[in-house]
Design an enzyme around this catalytic site. Structure first.
Site, PDB file in Angstrom:
ATOM      1  N   HIS A  33      -4.431   1.810   7.752  1.00  0.00           N
ATOM      2  CA  HIS A  33      -3.037   2.268   7.775  1.00  0.00           C
ATOM      3  C   HIS A  33      -2.839   3.425   6.782  1.00  0.00           C
ATOM      4  O   HIS A  33      -2.264   4.467   7.123  1.00  0.00           O
ATOM      5  CB  HIS A  33      -2.117   1.092   7.438  1.00  0.00           C
ATOM      6  CG  HIS A  33      -0.659   1.446   7.341  1.00  0.00           C
ATOM      7  ND1 HIS A  33       0.284   0.990   8.237  1.00  0.00           N
ATOM      8  CD2 HIS A  33       0.015   2.214   6.442  1.00  0.00           C
ATOM      9  CE1 HIS A  33       1.464   1.481   7.898  1.00  0.00           C
ATOM     10  NE2 HIS A  33       1.344   2.216   6.806  1.00  0.00           N
ATOM     11  N   GLU A  34      -3.332   3.243   5.553  1.00  0.00           N
ATOM     12  CA  GLU A  34      -3.114   4.265   4.514  1.00  0.00           C
ATOM     13  C   GLU A  34      -3.928   5.528   4.782  1.00  0.00           C
ATOM     14  O   GLU A  34      -3.460   6.644   4.527  1.00  0.00           O
ATOM     15  CB  GLU A  34      -3.449   3.700   3.124  1.00  0.00           C
ATOM     16  CG  GLU A  34      -2.628   2.484   2.703  1.00  0.00           C
ATOM     17  CD  GLU A  34      -1.118   2.665   2.839  1.00  0.00           C
ATOM     18  OE1 GLU A  34      -0.633   3.802   2.767  1.00  0.00           O
ATOM     19  OE2 GLU A  34      -0.429   1.646   3.040  1.00  0.00           O
ATOM     20  N   HIS A  66      -2.229   7.874   7.020  1.00  0.00           N
ATOM     21  CA  HIS A  66      -1.234   8.721   6.333  1.00  0.00           C
ATOM     22  C   HIS A  66      -1.883  10.006   5.806  1.00  0.00           C
ATOM     23  O   HIS A  66      -1.276  11.076   5.844  1.00  0.00           O
ATOM     24  CB  HIS A  66      -0.625   7.978   5.137  1.00  0.00           C
ATOM     25  CG  HIS A  66       0.497   7.053   5.486  1.00  0.00           C
ATOM     26  ND1 HIS A  66       1.645   7.470   6.107  1.00  0.00           N
ATOM     27  CD2 HIS A  66       0.657   5.716   5.272  1.00  0.00           C
ATOM     28  CE1 HIS A  66       2.469   6.439   6.264  1.00  0.00           C
ATOM     29  NE2 HIS A  66       1.884   5.354   5.774  1.00  0.00           N
ATOM     30  N   GLY A  73       0.834  -1.193   0.000  1.00  0.00           N
ATOM     31  CA  GLY A  73       0.000   0.000   0.000  1.00  0.00           C
ATOM     32  C   GLY A  73       0.867   1.240   0.000  1.00  0.00           C
ATOM     33  O   GLY A  73       2.034   1.185   0.417  1.00  0.00           O
ATOM     34  N   CYS A  76       5.776  -0.229   6.927  1.00  0.00           N
ATOM     35  CA  CYS A  76       5.472   0.971   6.152  1.00  0.00           C
ATOM     36  C   CYS A  76       6.690   1.335   5.307  1.00  0.00           C
ATOM     37  O   CYS A  76       7.818   1.305   5.807  1.00  0.00           O
ATOM     38  CB  CYS A  76       5.148   2.111   7.117  1.00  0.00           C
ATOM     39  SG  CYS A  76       4.749   3.652   6.310  1.00  0.00           S
ATOM     40  N   LEU A  77       6.468   1.686   4.054  1.00  0.00           N
ATOM     41  CA  LEU A  77       7.596   2.033   3.178  1.00  0.00           C
ATOM     42  C   LEU A  77       8.317   3.294   3.656  1.00  0.00           C
ATOM     43  O   LEU A  77       9.465   3.520   3.290  1.00  0.00           O
ATOM     44  CB  LEU A  77       7.131   2.208   1.731  1.00  0.00           C
ATOM     45  CG  LEU A  77       6.680   0.921   1.020  1.00  0.00           C
ATOM     46  CD1 LEU A  77       6.221   1.234  -0.398  1.00  0.00           C
ATOM     47  CD2 LEU A  77       7.790  -0.123   1.005  1.00  0.00           C
ATOM     48  N   GLN A 108       3.333   9.910   0.881  1.00  0.00           N
ATOM     49  CA  GLN A 108       4.620   9.191   0.948  1.00  0.00           C
ATOM     50  C   GLN A 108       5.488   9.453  -0.277  1.00  0.00           C
ATOM     51  O   GLN A 108       6.667   9.106  -0.287  1.00  0.00           O
ATOM     52  CB  GLN A 108       4.385   7.687   1.114  1.00  0.00           C
ATOM     53  CG  GLN A 108       3.757   7.328   2.463  1.00  0.00           C
ATOM     54  CD  GLN A 108       3.554   5.833   2.584  1.00  0.00           C
ATOM     55  OE1 GLN A 108       2.560   5.300   2.132  1.00  0.00           O
ATOM     56  NE2 GLN A 108       4.520   5.146   3.171  1.00  0.00           N
TER      57      GLN A 108
END
Ligand code: CO
Length: 171
Positions: A139-140, A143, A45, A97-98, A50
Site C-alpha cells: 500500500h505504502e 504511494h 502507515g 488510507c489517511l 502524504q
C-alpha cells in the site's frame, strides 16, 4: 511536529517520489514528523508524499494488540528507497488510507513479498513477510509511485466511491 496530510483527490498524491540520496538531519526530521503525524491520525502507515514530500520514504507501525493498540516509536519500520525482489501469491484485505479518511475497501495484493530498502542511516536491509506487513508495504510503496488504493478497485466500486466522496467533500 505534526504535518498536514494531503487528502484525495489532491494532485500531489499522483506525483512519483524520488530516491533519497542524502541520509541527513533533514531526512531524520521528516521521519520523526511522519511518526508523530501517523500516530496523531491513528494510522498504521504513512508515505512521505502524504505530507507533501516527494521522496521514497515510508513508515509502518503495526499496533500491538496485546498492549492496547500501542505504537511505540522504537517499533516503527522506516523504509527508504524500497525495491521489490520477489512477490508471490495473492490475498485480499480491507484497506484504508489517511489520505482517504473514513473509507475502507477490499483490495487485492500479493500474499508474500521480499524487498530491499535502506534505513535512516543509508544502511541496506532485506525484509520478507506474508502477513499484514506485506500488505501495508505494498500500500505504502504504491504511494511512492503516485498511486492510491482506490485506483485498484473494480470500475463499479470506484464509481460508487467517487460519487460518495464528492458528496462528502461538499459537506
Ligand atoms: Co495510504
Amino acid at each position: 511536529m505534526i504535518r498536514d496530510i494531503v487528502i484525495y483527490p489532491d494532485k500531489k498524491l499522483k506525483e512519483k517520489s524520488k530516491e533519497v540520496e542524502e541520509f541527513n538531519e533533514e531526512l531524520h526530521q521528516l521521519l520523526d514528523d511522519m511518526y508523530e503525524t501517523m500516530v496523531a491520525k491513528n494510522g498504521v502507515g504513512l508515505a512521505a508524499i502524504q505530507v507533501a514530500v516527494a521522496l521514497r520514504v515510508l513508515i509502518i507501525n503495526i499496533p500491538q494488540e496485546d498492549n492496547d493498540g500501542a505504537q511505540p516509536k522504537e517499533n516503527t519500520l522506516e523504509v527508504i528507497n524500497p525495491v521489490f525482489l520477489e512477490m508471490d501469491g495473492s490475498t485480499k484485505f480491507q484497506e484504508g488510507c489517511l489520505s482517504v479518511p473514513g473509507y475502507y475497501e477490499d483490495v487485492n495484493r500479493y500474499k508474500s513479498i521480499k524487498l530491499k530498502y535502506q534505513d535512516r542511516y543509508g544502511k541496506e536491509h532485506i525484509i520478507e513477510d506474508d502477513d499484514f506487513l506485506a500488505i501495508a508495504l505494498q500500500h505504502e510503496i504504491d504511494h511512492l509511485d503516485g498511486k492510491v488504493f482506490i485506483e485498484k478497485l473494480s470500475i463499479i466500486k470506484r464509481k460508487k466511491f467517487e460519487k460518495e466522496w464528492k458528496k462528502k467533500q461538499k459537506k
